[in-house]
Structures are given as C-alpha cells and as structure tokens.
Design a protein around this motif. Structure first.
Motif, PDB file in Angstrom:
ATOM      1  N   GLY A 299       0.797  -1.224   0.000  1.00  0.00           N
ATOM      2  CA  GLY A 299       0.000   0.000   0.000  1.00  0.00           C
ATOM      3  C   GLY A 299       0.829   1.273   0.000  1.00  0.00           C
ATOM      4  O   GLY A 299       0.279   2.361   0.126  1.00  0.00           O
TER       5      GLY A 299
ATOM      6  N   GLY B 283       2.502   2.437  -2.485  1.00  0.00           N
ATOM      7  CA  GLY B 283       2.511   3.072  -3.800  1.00  0.00           C
ATOM      8  C   GLY B 283       3.533   2.521  -4.776  1.00  0.00           C
ATOM      9  O   GLY B 283       3.818   3.155  -5.802  1.00  0.00           O
ATOM     10  N   LYS B 284       4.033   1.324  -4.521  1.00  0.00           N
ATOM     11  CA  LYS B 284       5.021   0.737  -5.435  1.00  0.00           C
ATOM     12  C   LYS B 284       4.408   0.495  -6.813  1.00  0.00           C
ATOM     13  O   LYS B 284       4.980   0.891  -7.826  1.00  0.00           O
ATOM     14  N   SER B 285       3.250  -0.147  -6.800  1.00  0.00           N
ATOM     15  CA  SER B 285       2.607  -0.431  -8.094  1.00  0.00           C
ATOM     16  C   SER B 285       2.246   0.867  -8.802  1.00  0.00           C
ATOM     17  O   SER B 285       2.393   0.979 -10.025  1.00  0.00           O
ATOM     18  N   THR B 286       1.761   1.831  -8.028  1.00  0.00           N
ATOM     19  CA  THR B 286       1.402   3.116  -8.617  1.00  0.00           C
ATOM     20  C   THR B 286       2.606   3.736  -9.311  1.00  0.00           C
ATOM     21  O   THR B 286       2.513   4.193 -10.457  1.00  0.00           O
TER      22      THR B 286
HETATM   23  N1  LIG Z   1      -7.189   2.679  -8.739  1.00  0.00           N
HETATM   24  C1  LIG Z   1      -7.066   3.096  -7.465  1.00  0.00           C
HETATM   25  N2  LIG Z   1      -8.001   3.913  -6.932  1.00  0.00           N
HETATM   26  C2  LIG Z   1      -7.903   4.340  -5.674  1.00  0.00           C
HETATM   27  N3  LIG Z   1      -6.909   4.031  -4.833  1.00  0.00           N
HETATM   28  C3  LIG Z   1      -5.949   3.223  -5.289  1.00  0.00           C
HETATM   29  C4  LIG Z   1      -5.980   2.697  -6.623  1.00  0.00           C
HETATM   30  N4  LIG Z   1      -4.895   1.920  -6.804  1.00  0.00           N
HETATM   31  C5  LIG Z   1      -4.226   1.940  -5.642  1.00  0.00           C
HETATM   32  N5  LIG Z   1      -4.845   2.719  -4.725  1.00  0.00           N
HETATM   33  C6  LIG Z   1      -4.386   3.020  -3.360  1.00  0.00           C
HETATM   34  O1  LIG Z   1      -3.146   3.663  -3.465  1.00  0.00           O
HETATM   35  C7  LIG Z   1      -2.262   3.194  -2.477  1.00  0.00           C
HETATM   36  C8  LIG Z   1      -1.023   2.618  -3.123  1.00  0.00           C
HETATM   37  O2  LIG Z   1      -1.393   1.473  -3.849  1.00  0.00           O
HETATM   38  P1  LIG Z   1      -0.327   0.585  -4.628  1.00  0.00           P
HETATM   39  O3  LIG Z   1       0.447   1.453  -5.522  1.00  0.00           O
HETATM   40  O4  LIG Z   1      -1.063  -0.536  -5.246  1.00  0.00           O
HETATM   41  O5  LIG Z   1       0.587   0.058  -3.433  1.00  0.00           O
HETATM   42  P2  LIG Z   1       1.599  -1.177  -3.393  1.00  0.00           P
HETATM   43  O6  LIG Z   1       1.796  -1.665  -4.765  1.00  0.00           O
HETATM   44  O7  LIG Z   1       2.830  -0.612  -2.776  1.00  0.00           O
HETATM   45  O8  LIG Z   1       0.991  -2.193  -2.476  1.00  0.00           O
HETATM   46  C9  LIG Z   1      -3.029   2.163  -1.652  1.00  0.00           C
HETATM   47  O9  LIG Z   1      -3.513   2.827  -0.495  1.00  0.00           O
HETATM   48  C10 LIG Z   1      -4.146   1.757  -2.556  1.00  0.00           C
HETATM   49  O10 LIG Z   1      -5.272   1.412  -1.813  1.00  0.00           O
END
Ligand SMILES: Nc1ncnc2c1ncn2[C@@H]1O[C@H](COP(=O)(O)OP(=O)(O)O)[C@@H](O)[C@H]1O
Ligand SMILES: [Mg+2]
Lengths: 267, 289
Positions: free
Chosen positions: B68, B70-73
């Motif tokens: 959570g 933001g790595k994937s983001t």
């Molecule tokens: N499409 C989206 N809409 C709203 N919130 C999102 C979305 N994708 C991810 N998030 C939120 O953004 C934050 C970072 O997510 P993400 O990048 O997936 O983290 P990680 O890959 O590090 O686990 C998390 O709190 C997640 O819930």
C-alpha cells in the motif's frame, strides 16, 4: 478401466432421474385406473401416448410453428442483443441512459404488451416473434455487456501500453473474455424465447393453419380433448429441453479451452 | 571514472554512506526520471507524494516497501499507465510519446501471469508483436522461438495456460515481455505468488537475462532478500502518503550466484535494508495514527 455401471457418475446421472420418471408414470397410470378418473379431467400416460400417436399430424404442424417462432425470436435476440451490448460498452453514458429502458422492457409482462403488438403488427408470426424477442433479449444484453466489461484489468493495461486500437481491443480481448458470459446468456435466452412464443400465442389466440402448440392447448381445452392437451404440453417441454441441451453442448464445445474457473461461473 | 562491475574485492557495506560519484552507473544515460511526482487517485487516496528517482541505463533497481506504499502506482506511472497529479515523468530524457517509435521498448510483467486463458502459450507470448507492429522484429517467429527457449518453455508452446504450473505461467509471462526485445523491463512483484524454490530459480534466470541483454530493470518486491540479491540499488518506500524514504546501493559484483545468498555480505546488506524498511514502516504507522 472397467467399473460397475452403478458406480459410474454418468450412468447414475441419467438412470436416477429416469427411474423417478418411470415410477411417477406408473403411479399416475395406476391412480387413474384405481380412482376411475374421467379422461377429460386427468388422462393416464397411456391415453396421452395414444393421443400423441393419433394426433401426430396436427401436433407436428403446431410444433413446427412454435419451433419456428422460437428459433426466429432467439436468433433475433442474439444478434440484436449483441449489437446493443456493443453499443453499451462504447461509453458509460450510453449505457446509463439506455439500460433502464432495457430493464423496463424486461419487467413489463409480455402478456400486457402482446395485445398492442398484435394490433400493430399485421403478420401474426412476426407479432408473436416480437413478443418472444422482448422476453428473450434481456439476458443476452445483460450477460454480454457484463462479459465485455469484465476484462482482466492487467491485460487491459497491457493492451493500453502497446497503444492498441479500440477495435483490436474488442476483437482480441473483450470478445474472447465475454464468451463464457455470452453463452450463459444464450442458455437463459433460448428458454425464454420458447416461453415468449407460447405466452404470446395464448394472448393472440391465432387459429387456422398457423396455430402453434399454445393454440392447440387452448383449443383442446375448449373441446375437452385433454389427452391432446397433455401431448402438446409434453412437446413444449421437450422442445425446451432440446434447446437447453443444444446450448450446453455448443458452449462446452466453444469454451472447451477456457479456464475451468471461467466455466464454473456459468454452471 | 568507469569502474568494472566485476570487482574482485567487494567493499564492506557501510550503511548510509553512499556518494554517488563513485558508482559506475552514474555517468550513464537516464532512462527513467521521476521528478516530484504526486499521484492522487479519484477517491482522494494520496498514493505518491513528491517521488523523485532516476533509473539509468543498465541498472537493476528494486522498489521495496510495505504493501500500500505506492510501489505499483509508481511502476505504472513509469510504464506510462495513468497520469501524474503533479510533477513529471521523463523517459530517455523525453516525453512518453517517444517510447515505442524509436526502438525504446518497455515491457511490463505483472504480479500474476496475466495470460489470456483462451490462447495457447505461443499465442500469448506473441501478443505484443500482434498488437504493436512498430515493435516487430524482422523475423517474428524466430524472436518468439528465442523468447520461449530463453524461459525454457519451448516444449509447452502449444499448451493452454491452465495446463501450466504457476511458475511456468510466470515464465510465459516473462517470455511475452521478452519478445519485443525490450530495453526497459518493469516488473511488479512478479514472483510474489510463487514458492521459494521457483522464485530463486526465476531470480537467477532474470539476472542472467538482464546481463545478457543489457536491460534496464525496475523490480517491485516486498522481499528484502530478493531485493538485495537482484539489485544494484534498493529504493525503500513508506506509506501514507506513499513516498521514497531511503536508497541503498548493493555494491556487489555480478554474476551473483546462489552462493551470494549465504555470504556475510549478503547478510549485511539484508540487515541494512531491513532496518531501512522498518524505519519506513514506522513512518507509515505514525502517519496513520
Ligand atoms: N485505482 C485506485 N483507486 C484508488 N486508490 C488506489 C488505486 N490503486 C491503488 N490505490 C491506493 O493507493 C495506495 C497505493 O497502492 P499501490 O500502488 O497498489 O501500493 P503497493 O503496490 O505498494 O501495495 C493504496 O492505499 C491503494 O489502496
Ligand atoms: Mg502492488
């Protein structure tokens, strides 16, 4: 490989319901004889069988008309339903604006609309077909739309990353993803097309050379030819079963290579 | 000054003491430049706040952080998927539009294999070539054969994904990324769902390919060991809001053989990265109170 027949899953699946059916028919026949039931109230299975044989030309002609309307309505529902789904997925706005009307069409009982359609459309076959389409089209629309939308979001990202055109996205991703849902819709829709064809004919009450099975049932009721009524009923049920089996076979064939989980959604 | 990557005497890990000037990669061309990037999702989640990082040609960088954070983001932004709310993202010192048309090809590997269940392995692997004609090599079939044999799936090219084990599906997914002969590979926890044996094996495979192909790799993981084993550099992130809080250079030679996993240097780096990760998690906890 040889195992006792009784242990084979497939054998049991066929034999068990068949056994129940035979027992039921026997019980029925015995009760009719034992209670000395008049034929115009409840004929025994043997009397129905005899009528099926004796009235076959009439029954068969009516069956063909009902089948024709059913298949025509089903085909129109599939083609039109898919086209409407394709329009729906073009934009959320289109779907939001039009979907309530699709629901409206679905929830309004076709018996209530049928008299209007019969007044508006001169040709009875077409009037009945339209009524059946109104009933049968909804599962095609809703399932196909759902399927076209339920694409793996990561796969969609991948397609976007390669800057794929919407057309390519549709052909290569959305349509294949939607197929299991689409076939689920077909199964429901084929049954509804038959129901629509029968119900509409009850309302229309068309006689003469274009009389389908529903009219035959009505007419047999008036003339108290109850064995023929049961025979017609039996034919309607058989048509429904054949249609359903056909759809299952078709979807199993096309989806054979699908992921098991995708298939399980529909069963 | 360029130093060989294959230094015979690895220096002792010294926590926190990185002066970038000595590192060989610093003179190379930046491939990805994340500059003050914020990402706020439509529902108000601040997934990234002021993210700054540069990935240079030929680097293997890991993104490490609690889930959570933001790595994937961040990785998706690196792939050009989704807009940034503030700041900018540069690819090869240019805008995103240039990627794809100039031989600068990126490939993305997701956490799950993300294969098309209705298509055989070979058809899945050739997908990028079918979609993006600009990235088509001269000999399409040969490049597919190569990609398949590189991941050891040549014999399974006519199988359906469901007929493969999880590890083999992941290999197919990697082969798909390889067909376009990318020079930037983005991987989002690609082996997170696999057992440790398979994961170690695939780690070695990716490292070997990275060296052979001279890729630039950004690798998201939540495993400290994986990050240390693979990378030149580990970027540590914290949550709420997602941000980059630390960066540790793993100054160890390649090829890194399985022996490296049991070396004292490896243990030292793992401790150092774990501590950084703990500090990052603590920051996230604080923010959530
Ligand atoms: N499409 C989206 N809409 C709203 N919130 C999102 C979305 N994708 C991810 N998030 C939120 O953004 C934050 C970072 O997510 P993400 O990048 O997936 O983290 P990680 O890959 O590090 O686990 C998390 O709190 C997640 O819930
Ligand atoms: Mg993630």
């Amino acid at each position: 490989m040889k195992q006792p027949l009784i242990k084979s899953e497939r054998f049991v699946q066929i034999a068990a319901p068949l056994g129940v059916g035979v027992l039921f028919l026997l019980f029925w026949e015995i009760m009719v004889i034992a209670l000395d039931m008049p034929r115009y109230i409840l004929p025994g299975p043997s009397a129905i069988g005899a009528s099926l044989f004796a009235d076959w030309p009439t029954l068969f002609r009516s069956l063909m008309i009902t089948v024709q309307i059913t298949l025509l309505a089903f085909a129109i529902s599939v083609v039109l339903g898919v086209l409407i789904s394709l329009v729906f997925i073009q934009s959320r706005w289109i779907e939001i604006s039009l979907f309530p009307y699709a629901v409206l069409m679905q929830v309004t009982p076709v018996v209530a609309i049928a008299p209007l359609i019969i007044i508006w459309v001169d040709d009875t076959t077409w009037a009945l077909t339209i009524c059946a389409v109104i009933i049968a089209i909804f599962p095609v629309i809703s399932n196909t739309t759902l399927g076209l939308r339920s694409v793996d979001p990561n796969l969609l990202s991948l397609f976007r990353m390669y800057r794929t055109s919407r057309w390519q996205e549709l052909i290569r991703l959305r349509i294949p993803s939607a197929l299991p849902y689409f076939f689920g819709g077909l199964r429901i829709s084929s049954g509804l097309a038959l129901i629509g064809a029968v119900v509409a004919e009850f309302v229309a009450g068309t006689g003469g050379a274009r009389a389908g099975l529903a009219y035959l049932i009505l007419q047999s009721g008036f003339t108290l030819r109850i064995p023929r009524m049961f025979a017609a009923l039996l034919l309607i049920a058989l048509t429904g079963i054949v249609l359903f089996a056909l759809m299952v076979w078709l979807s199993d064939r096309v989806l054979r290579n699908w992921h098991e989980s995708a298939l399980k959604v529909e069963h | 000054m360029m130093q060989s990557k294959l230094k015979s005497v690895p220096p002792k890990p010294t926590p926190g003491a990185q002066t970038g000037a000595e590192k060989p990669s610093v003179n190379r061309r930046p491939v990805l430049q994340v500059e003050g990037v914020d990402k706020v999702y439509a529902n108000g989640t601040v997934a990234l706040k002021g993210a700054d990082m540069t990935v240079r040609e030929g680097e293997f960088v890991s993104l490490l952080g609690p889930s959570g954070c933001g790595k994937s983001t961040l990785l998706r932004i690196m792939a050009g998927l989704g807009d940034v709310s503030a700041g900018q993202m540069r690819w090869w010192e240019q805008g995103y539009d240039v990627v794809g048309d100039t031989g600068r090809k990126l490939a993305f590997v997701f956490q799950n294999a993300t294969l098309m269940p209705w298509a055989r392995v070979r058809k899945n692997v050739r997908l990028p070539l079918d979609l993006d004609h600009s990235s088509r090599p001269d000999d399409v079939e040969k490049s597919i054969d190569e990609a398949l044999s590189m991941v050891g799936l040549s014999q399974f090219q006519h199988a359906f994904p469901r007929e493969l084990s999880g590890g083999m599906q992941m290999r197919a997914s990697i082969a798909r990324a390889l067909t376009t002969q990318p020079n930037l590979l983005l991987m989002d926890e690609p082996f997170g769902a696999l057992d440790e044996m398979t994961r170690n094996k695939l780690n070695d495979d990716v490292l070997a390919l990275w060296q052979a192909r001279n890729w630039t790799v950004v690798f998201v993981t939540h495993s400290v060991y994986e990050a240390v084993y693979l990378s030149n550099r580990v970027v540590v992130m914290a949550a709420r809001p997602g941000r980059i809080v630390d960066e540790i250079t793993i100054d160890q030679p390649y090829p890194r053989l399985p022996d490296f996993r049991v070396s004292t240097e490896f243990a030292g780096y793992c401790r150092q990265v774990s501590q950084a990760l703990e500090r990052a998690s603590a920051l996230g906890e604080e923010a959530s109170i």
